[in-house]
Design an enzyme around this catalytic site. Sequence first.
Site, PDB file in Angstrom:
ATOM      1  N   ASP A   4       0.842  -1.194   0.000  1.00 44.19           N
ATOM      2  CA  ASP A   4       0.000   0.000   0.000  1.00 44.19           C
ATOM      3  C   ASP A   4       0.881   1.249   0.000  1.00 44.19           C
ATOM      4  O   ASP A   4       2.070   1.185   0.319  1.00 44.19           O
ATOM      5  CB  ASP A   4      -0.907  -0.037   1.227  1.00 44.19           C
ATOM      6  CG  ASP A   4      -1.803   1.170   1.341  1.00 44.19           C
ATOM      7  OD1 ASP A   4      -2.476   1.511   0.353  1.00 44.19           O
ATOM      8  OD2 ASP A   4      -1.828   1.791   2.423  1.00 44.19           O
ATOM      9  N   ASP A  21      -0.389   5.204   0.820  1.00 47.99           N
ATOM     10  CA  ASP A  21      -0.715   6.159   1.886  1.00 47.99           C
ATOM     11  C   ASP A  21      -0.793   5.468   3.233  1.00 47.99           C
ATOM     12  O   ASP A  21      -1.562   4.519   3.422  1.00 47.99           O
ATOM     13  CB  ASP A  21      -2.053   6.841   1.589  1.00 47.99           C
ATOM     14  CG  ASP A  21      -2.054   7.610   0.274  1.00 47.99           C
ATOM     15  OD1 ASP A  21      -1.209   8.500   0.120  1.00 47.99           O
ATOM     16  OD2 ASP A  21      -2.889   7.307  -0.588  1.00 47.99           O
ATOM     17  N   ASP A  37      -1.861  -0.791   5.974  1.00 47.11           N
ATOM     18  CA  ASP A  37      -1.937  -0.092   7.253  1.00 47.11           C
ATOM     19  C   ASP A  37      -3.340  -0.064   7.841  1.00 47.11           C
ATOM     20  O   ASP A  37      -3.545   0.537   8.894  1.00 47.11           O
ATOM     21  CB  ASP A  37      -1.452   1.350   7.089  1.00 47.11           C
ATOM     22  CG  ASP A  37      -2.414   2.203   6.256  1.00 47.11           C
ATOM     23  OD1 ASP A  37      -2.830   1.748   5.182  1.00 47.11           O
ATOM     24  OD2 ASP A  37      -2.733   3.329   6.686  1.00 47.11           O
TER      25      ASP A  37
END
Length: 242
Positions: free
Chosen positions: A22, A24, A194
């Site tokens: 990922d 961001d 995240d």
Amino acid sequence: MSPSSLNSIDFDSTRFDAAIVDLDGTTIDTLGDFAVALNRMLEDLGLATLPRERIELMIGKGSEHLILSALQYVAAADGADAPAALVRAQAQFERGWERYQHHYLAINGQHAAVYPGVVEGLRALRDRGLKLACLTNKPTAFAKPLLAQKGLDGFFERVFGGDAFERKKPDPLPLLKTCEALGTQPARTLMIGDSSNDARAARAAGCPVLLVTYGYNHGEPVRAVDADGFVDSLAELAAPRR
């Protein structure tokens, strides 16, 4: 790696052929970029701006979701009930999307920073022979220049933004399509993210999932998410196995 950090994932590179990473909140802290672009958009629409803490809770499901959420929040703060806030936000969305893109492209990366340990972690994955892809809900036109600006683009064989496929994470389709592009099986492709979005997508796609503890998870404790392991830094992936 210690069991306390990676839980059920014993990071043996022979278990994986690839990793999907990922952007961001996982590789780059982009909250500053989001806050500047979004608040400039709101100012263009003559609306009140939002604090970074509120914007952080809206990150993770794509720019369209971020904009609509912000417009709904401002409308509700002005006294509109939920249905009226949604109607107002939808009416403002097209203009907001245009202004948001304008501002984001102008400041992309200026208020963002690579998280500590990311370069070491990506290098360790690559050096162990894993194919790497970056998969984000951020539009491709934002993601690719950002990775290049921060010197991370060379790690990834493929980069897919939120507009690359018909659906975004947490739908499993982007992960399945990324595995297909890499020529790997989901069960041998590690998802690194995240948030619950990444974990839900990975579970549905059949990918093992590792979450970082420092990103954006909609204000919820990340360790409560159903994942195979957690790390406080991607540099832990470079540590010798114990």
